[in-house]
Motif scaffolding. Sequence first.
Motif, PDB file in Angstrom:
ATOM      1  N   HIS A  59       3.774  -0.307   9.299  1.00 11.71           N
ATOM      2  CA  HIS A  59       4.851  -0.954   8.543  1.00 11.71           C
ATOM      3  C   HIS A  59       6.158  -1.008   9.331  1.00 11.71           C
ATOM      4  CE1 HIS A  59       6.718  -2.406   4.869  1.00 11.71           C
ATOM      5  NE2 HIS A  59       7.695  -1.528   5.029  1.00 11.71           N
ATOM      6  N   ASP A  60       6.488   0.060  10.039  1.00  7.60           N
ATOM      7  CA  ASP A  60       7.767   0.081  10.763  1.00  7.60           C
ATOM      8  C   ASP A  60       7.635  -0.219  12.255  1.00  7.60           C
ATOM      9  OD1 ASP A  60       6.948   2.463  11.984  1.00  7.60           O
ATOM     10  OD2 ASP A  60       8.356   3.730  10.904  1.00  7.60           O
ATOM     11  N   GLY A  61       6.425  -0.517  12.730  1.00  2.00           N
ATOM     12  CA  GLY A  61       6.228  -0.895  14.127  1.00  2.00           C
ATOM     13  C   GLY A  61       6.115   0.269  15.095  1.00  2.00           C
ATOM     14  N   SER A  62       6.253   1.497  14.624  1.00  2.00           N
ATOM     15  CA  SER A  62       6.204   2.642  15.541  1.00  2.00           C
ATOM     16  C   SER A  62       4.804   2.888  16.096  1.00  2.00           C
ATOM     17  CB  SER A  62       6.756   3.903  14.876  1.00  2.00           C
ATOM     18  OG  SER A  62       6.023   4.240  13.737  1.00  2.00           O
ATOM     19  N   ILE A  63       3.790   2.269  15.513  1.00  5.67           N
ATOM     20  CA  ILE A  63       2.437   2.412  16.050  1.00  5.67           C
ATOM     21  C   ILE A  63       2.365   1.847  17.479  1.00  5.67           C
ATOM     22  CG2 ILE A  63       1.435   0.246  15.175  1.00  5.67           C
ATOM     23  CD1 ILE A  63      -1.019   2.087  14.368  1.00  5.67           C
ATOM     24  N   LEU A  64       3.169   0.816  17.761  1.00  6.79           N
ATOM     25  CA  LEU A  64       3.200   0.243  19.111  1.00  6.79           C
ATOM     26  C   LEU A  64       3.942   1.161  20.086  1.00  6.79           C
ATOM     27  CD1 LEU A  64       3.833  -3.490  18.211  1.00  6.79           C
ATOM     28  CD2 LEU A  64       1.692  -2.437  18.932  1.00  6.79           C
ATOM     29  N   ASP A  65       4.978   1.837  19.600  1.00  7.11           N
ATOM     30  CA  ASP A  65       5.655   2.830  20.443  1.00  7.11           C
ATOM     31  C   ASP A  65       4.701   3.962  20.798  1.00  7.11           C
ATOM     32  OD1 ASP A  65       8.346   1.890  20.863  1.00  7.11           O
ATOM     33  OD2 ASP A  65       8.701   2.233  18.736  1.00  7.11           O
TER      34      ASP A  65
ATOM     35  N   LEU B 267       0.823  -1.213   0.000  1.00  8.72           N
ATOM     36  CA  LEU B 267       0.000   0.000   0.000  1.00  8.72           C
ATOM     37  C   LEU B 267       0.858   1.264   0.000  1.00  8.72           C
ATOM     38  CD1 LEU B 267      -2.812  -1.118   2.449  1.00  8.72           C
ATOM     39  CD2 LEU B 267      -3.018  -0.755  -0.015  1.00  8.72           C
ATOM     40  N   LEU B 268       1.950   1.260   0.758  1.00  7.40           N
ATOM     41  CA  LEU B 268       2.842   2.424   0.766  1.00  7.40           C
ATOM     42  C   LEU B 268       3.509   2.631  -0.585  1.00  7.40           C
ATOM     43  CD1 LEU B 268       4.429   2.079   4.307  1.00  7.40           C
ATOM     44  CD2 LEU B 268       2.934   3.927   3.511  1.00  7.40           C
ATOM     45  N   GLY B 269       3.813   1.557  -1.263  1.00 10.07           N
ATOM     46  CA  GLY B 269       4.395   1.673  -2.597  1.00 10.07           C
ATOM     47  C   GLY B 269       3.446   2.329  -3.585  1.00 10.07           C
ATOM     48  N   TRP B 270       2.144   2.177  -3.362  1.00 11.29           N
ATOM     49  CA  TRP B 270       1.129   2.720  -4.257  1.00 11.29           C
ATOM     50  C   TRP B 270       0.554   4.050  -3.780  1.00 11.29           C
ATOM     51  CZ3 TRP B 270      -0.625   1.382  -9.003  1.00 11.29           C
ATOM     52  CH2 TRP B 270      -0.124   0.186  -9.542  1.00 11.29           C
ATOM     53  N   LYS B 271       1.064   4.589  -2.670  1.00 10.28           N
ATOM     54  CA  LYS B 271       0.409   5.760  -2.064  1.00 10.28           C
ATOM     55  C   LYS B 271       0.304   6.966  -3.000  1.00 10.28           C
ATOM     56  CE  LYS B 271       4.429   7.637   0.339  1.00 10.28           C
ATOM     57  NZ  LYS B 271       5.052   7.810   1.641  1.00 10.28           N
ATOM     58  N   LYS B 272       1.324   7.241  -3.787  1.00 13.51           N
ATOM     59  CA  LYS B 272       1.272   8.406  -4.684  1.00 13.51           C
ATOM     60  C   LYS B 272       0.397   8.159  -5.910  1.00 13.51           C
ATOM     61  CE  LYS B 272       5.602  10.503  -3.323  1.00 13.51           C
ATOM     62  NZ  LYS B 272       6.942  10.918  -3.735  1.00 13.51           N
ATOM     63  N   HIS B 273       0.035   6.915  -6.140  1.00 14.72           N
ATOM     64  CA  HIS B 273      -0.777   6.560  -7.302  1.00 14.72           C
ATOM     65  C   HIS B 273      -2.178   6.092  -6.898  1.00 14.72           C
ATOM     66  CE1 HIS B 273       2.919   6.910  -9.551  1.00 14.72           C
ATOM     67  NE2 HIS B 273       3.492   6.138  -8.648  1.00 14.72           N
ATOM     68  N   SER B 274      -2.629   6.494  -5.699  1.00 18.61           N
ATOM     69  CA  SER B 274      -3.909   6.013  -5.179  1.00 18.61           C
ATOM     70  C   SER B 274      -5.046   7.007  -5.388  1.00 18.61           C
ATOM     71  CB  SER B 274      -3.772   5.703  -3.686  1.00 18.61           C
ATOM     72  OG  SER B 274      -3.596   6.902  -2.945  1.00 18.61           O
ATOM     73  N   LYS B 275      -4.805   8.036  -6.192  1.00 19.39           N
ATOM     74  CA  LYS B 275      -5.807   9.068  -6.481  1.00 19.39           C
ATOM     75  C   LYS B 275      -6.349   9.714  -5.205  1.00 19.39           C
ATOM     76  CE  LYS B 275      -7.291   6.942 -10.824  1.00 19.39           C
ATOM     77  NZ  LYS B 275      -6.406   7.499 -11.708  1.00 19.39           N
ATOM     78  N   GLY B 276      -5.447   9.935  -4.246  1.00 20.42           N
ATOM     79  CA  GLY B 276      -5.812  10.635  -3.015  1.00 20.42           C
ATOM     80  C   GLY B 276      -6.385   9.770  -1.905  1.00 20.42           C
ATOM     81  N   LEU B 277      -6.511   8.466  -2.124  1.00 19.33           N
ATOM     82  CA  LEU B 277      -7.081   7.592  -1.092  1.00 19.33           C
ATOM     83  C   LEU B 277      -6.101   7.335   0.053  1.00 19.33           C
ATOM     84  CD1 LEU B 277      -8.927   4.960  -3.298  1.00 19.33           C
ATOM     85  CD2 LEU B 277      -9.945   6.796  -1.941  1.00 19.33           C
ATOM     86  N   ILE B 278      -4.841   7.108  -0.262  1.00 16.17           N
ATOM     87  CA  ILE B 278      -3.842   6.806   0.766  1.00 16.17           C
ATOM     88  C   ILE B 278      -3.091   8.071   1.173  1.00 16.17           C
ATOM     89  CG2 ILE B 278      -1.778   5.472   1.313  1.00 16.17           C
ATOM     90  CD1 ILE B 278      -2.806   3.334  -0.680  1.00 16.17           C
ATOM     91  N   LEU B 279      -2.621   8.815   0.194  1.00 14.20           N
ATOM     92  CA  LEU B 279      -1.915  10.080   0.428  1.00 14.20           C
ATOM     93  C   LEU B 279      -2.705  11.175  -0.267  1.00 14.20           C
ATOM     94  CD1 LEU B 279       0.729  11.424   1.517  1.00 14.20           C
ATOM     95  CD2 LEU B 279       1.658  11.100  -0.770  1.00 14.20           C
TER      96      LEU B 279
ATOM     97  N   ARG C 221      -4.338  11.601   6.588  1.00 11.62           N
ATOM     98  CA  ARG C 221      -3.152  11.044   5.928  1.00 11.62           C
ATOM     99  C   ARG C 221      -3.077   9.548   6.255  1.00 11.62           C
ATOM    100  NH1 ARG C 221       1.039  14.338   4.085  1.00 11.62           N
ATOM    101  NH2 ARG C 221       2.529  12.756   4.726  1.00 11.62           N
ATOM    102  N   HIS C 222      -3.732   8.741   5.459  1.00 11.78           N
ATOM    103  CA  HIS C 222      -3.729   7.296   5.700  1.00 11.78           C
ATOM    104  C   HIS C 222      -2.335   6.704   5.523  1.00 11.78           C
ATOM    105  CE1 HIS C 222      -8.032   7.319   6.100  1.00 11.78           C
ATOM    106  NE2 HIS C 222      -8.130   7.985   4.976  1.00 11.78           N
ATOM    107  N   SER C 223      -1.519   7.351   4.710  1.00 15.88           N
ATOM    108  CA  SER C 223      -0.158   6.863   4.495  1.00 15.88           C
ATOM    109  C   SER C 223       0.651   6.908   5.787  1.00 15.88           C
ATOM    110  CB  SER C 223       0.542   7.690   3.418  1.00 15.88           C
ATOM    111  OG  SER C 223       0.600   9.053   3.796  1.00 15.88           O
ATOM    112  N   ASP C 224       0.368   7.862   6.666  1.00 18.27           N
ATOM    113  CA  ASP C 224       1.135   7.981   7.909  1.00 18.27           C
ATOM    114  C   ASP C 224       0.855   6.824   8.865  1.00 18.27           C
ATOM    115  OD1 ASP C 224       2.209  10.260   6.876  1.00 18.27           O
ATOM    116  OD2 ASP C 224       1.293  11.635   8.305  1.00 18.27           O
ATOM    117  N   TRP C 225      -0.427   6.447   9.025  1.00 17.45           N
ATOM    118  CA  TRP C 225      -0.690   5.321   9.928  1.00 17.45           C
ATOM    119  C   TRP C 225      -0.258   4.001   9.297  1.00 17.45           C
ATOM    120  CZ3 TRP C 225      -4.061   1.564   8.402  1.00 17.45           C
ATOM    121  CH2 TRP C 225      -5.115   1.902   7.559  1.00 17.45           C
ATOM    122  N   LEU C 226      -0.319   3.911   7.956  1.00 17.41           N
ATOM    123  CA  LEU C 226       0.210   2.709   7.292  1.00 17.41           C
ATOM    124  C   LEU C 226       1.720   2.593   7.514  1.00 17.41           C
ATOM    125  CD1 LEU C 226      -1.710   2.706   3.899  1.00 17.41           C
ATOM    126  CD2 LEU C 226      -1.692   0.860   5.586  1.00 17.41           C
TER     127      LEU C 226
END
Length: 184
Positions: A135-141, A38-50, A126-131
């Motif tokens: 992805h990197d585990g910082s949501i648990l921090d 999903l992060l790889g596609w964020k700039k091509h998501s037509k505003g859904l992710i980013l 900004r759905h890309s930020d929570w994704l």
Amino acid sequence: MNKRAKQAKVIRFFRKAHRITGIYLFVLFFILSISGLLLGWKKHSKGLILPRTEIGVSTNPNDWLPLSNLQSKALESIKSKNKSITEISRIDIRPEKGIAKFIFKNEYWELQMDCTTAKVLAINKRHSDWLEDIHDGSILDDLFKTRVEIIKLFYTTSMGCALILFTITGFWLWMGPKRMKKLK
């Protein structure tokens, strides 16, 4: 012990390591791969992710208002949308677009503002930020309010080492039988 028997022993060891590690890390690999996709596609998501980046009136910084004015206007505007937001995390200036993106600390909101007129161009999640946090585990921090991102560090180290282990063991599971056939 001959070469073929040694090779078979190595293959059995790698197969067992690959299988056991895979069983324990299946869910984490699944989460990592989906969030990465999903992060790889964020700039091509037509505003859904980013959210799409808007365009301001002028790209000339001499025409822009002072950053302090833009910042206070951004906080005022976002509070009308969501009262719980009180702090800006970062400001992303896009000189080629003549805008400033204000990213807020809680709830993953973004406000895009024209740097010349201070007109609010967009307020989006900004759905890309929570994704990225998943992805990197910082949501648990964030959830456990750790100060030095120890969970993120442990998670990324574990997943990186696991991927290295899977690459090596997977290679030997593929290459080992080929080598054994040659020894035959």
